[in-house]
Scaffold this motif. Sequence first.
Motif, PDB file in Angstrom:
ATOM      1  N   MET B  25      42.853  42.736  41.252  1.00  0.00           N
ATOM      2  CA  MET B  25      41.077  42.788  41.386  1.00  0.00           C
ATOM      3  C   MET B  25      40.780  43.522  43.010  1.00  0.00           C
ATOM      4  O   MET B  25      40.166  43.632  42.434  1.00  0.00           O
ATOM      5  N   ILE B  26      41.324  43.930  43.421  1.00  0.00           N
ATOM      6  CA  ILE B  26      40.638  44.824  44.324  1.00  0.00           C
ATOM      7  C   ILE B  26      40.355  45.993  43.652  1.00  0.00           C
ATOM      8  O   ILE B  26      39.709  46.610  44.191  1.00  0.00           O
ATOM      9  N   ALA B  27      40.995  46.656  43.315  1.00  0.00           N
ATOM     10  CA  ALA B  27      40.549  47.802  42.456  1.00  0.00           C
ATOM     11  C   ALA B  27      39.911  47.686  41.818  1.00  0.00           C
ATOM     12  O   ALA B  27      38.776  48.921  41.687  1.00  0.00           O
ATOM     13  N   GLU B  28      39.216  46.704  40.792  1.00  0.00           N
ATOM     14  CA  GLU B  28      37.689  46.622  40.222  1.00  0.00           C
ATOM     15  C   GLU B  28      36.737  45.706  40.890  1.00  0.00           C
ATOM     16  O   GLU B  28      36.367  47.007  40.257  1.00  0.00           O
ATOM     17  N   HIS B  29      37.065  45.304  42.289  1.00  0.00           N
ATOM     18  CA  HIS B  29      36.130  45.053  42.865  1.00  0.00           C
ATOM     19  C   HIS B  29      36.016  46.562  43.657  1.00  0.00           C
ATOM     20  O   HIS B  29      34.638  46.702  43.948  1.00  0.00           O
ATOM     21  N   VAL B  30      36.733  47.341  43.782  1.00  0.00           N
ATOM     22  CA  VAL B  30      36.034  49.058  44.366  1.00  0.00           C
ATOM     23  C   VAL B  30      35.407  49.800  43.540  1.00  0.00           C
ATOM     24  O   VAL B  30      34.251  50.213  43.337  1.00  0.00           O
TER      25      VAL B  30
END
Lengths: 99, 240
Positions: B25-30
């Motif tokens: 989720m964090i990777a896709e957000h960045v």
Amino acid sequence: MLDHAAVQDIVLRALESLNDERAADDRFVVGPQTRLFGADAALDSLDLVSVIVDVEEAVSAAAGRTVMLTDDRAMSQEVSPFTDVAALTAYVLSLPELA
Amino acid sequence: MSDVGPPYAGRVALVTGSRRGIGRMIAEHVLAHGGRVVGFARGESTIDHPDHTHVQVDVADPASVQRGFAELKQVTDAVHIVVNNAAVLTSQYSMIMPPAAAAAMVDTNLLGAFMVSREAAKLMRRSGWGRIVNISSMAVGLEPIGDSLYAASKAGLTTMGNVMAKELAPLGVTVNTLGVSAIATDMLAQLPQDKVDAVVAGLPLPRYAEPDDVLNVLDFFCSERSSYVTAQTVYLGGVH
């Protein structure tokens, strides 16, 4: 193959890089006898960390492989390899991965 | 760099445990906000994006972390943000906890974050800017039965992060910890639903966390304006 002159040059360049970041009146003399650690050293603890990391990176790049200077071997040396330029140079040259 | 919106444009973020759950989720957000991501995880990549580089790393193994950074340096000479998210959980009474499972939690959740942070810090010092965010857990505050070592490993992240915050402050690097409450992930699905529901019902804010709850705090820690925010732990949901 890294020889004595090449390793010492790496250490001295790391110190010169540190010196470059200092104010003119705060610089220290860089040479083979420069003390890295101890009461009469010109470096504080973070400076020493910075020098070690710089030397690690440069030696690794020159050797084409990851070289770590702060593993258990370094900590178990009778004389700290981080005492002065000569000791650090000698320690780097003693690492079996550079043989 | 703009102070408006998530602070990732032009930044390289290293996210551990990036294949699934909070890490993905964090990777896709960045990535969605203009950042570049290097993902460290044991398995194959689950993210298909031109600005995403996946490196197979077991953060529990220091040698694997070293190899991972060697590979990372083939694609970038900078890491601006680290999210130490990789974690394993075995929930079991202490007296019957398998030693290997206990060791795995310490090695992955704590030692892994340490090794990744220290290698990343060596790169961050060049740019004089960095943000390290450790993903912790509500287990630290709630101390649930069965989570003795998991909670301890996550509590250790705060202590470790606070010390590293002091060490890295002169380099322009902040280190903070985000304590996540219950959120729908594979890890949470390992636990009995009724027990998790009961824990959530007891929170000051009695609901499951949403992705934006996590991302909001992450954005705050990573923002340009948070240069004076370090050695802090924020728990979601009112846990403390």
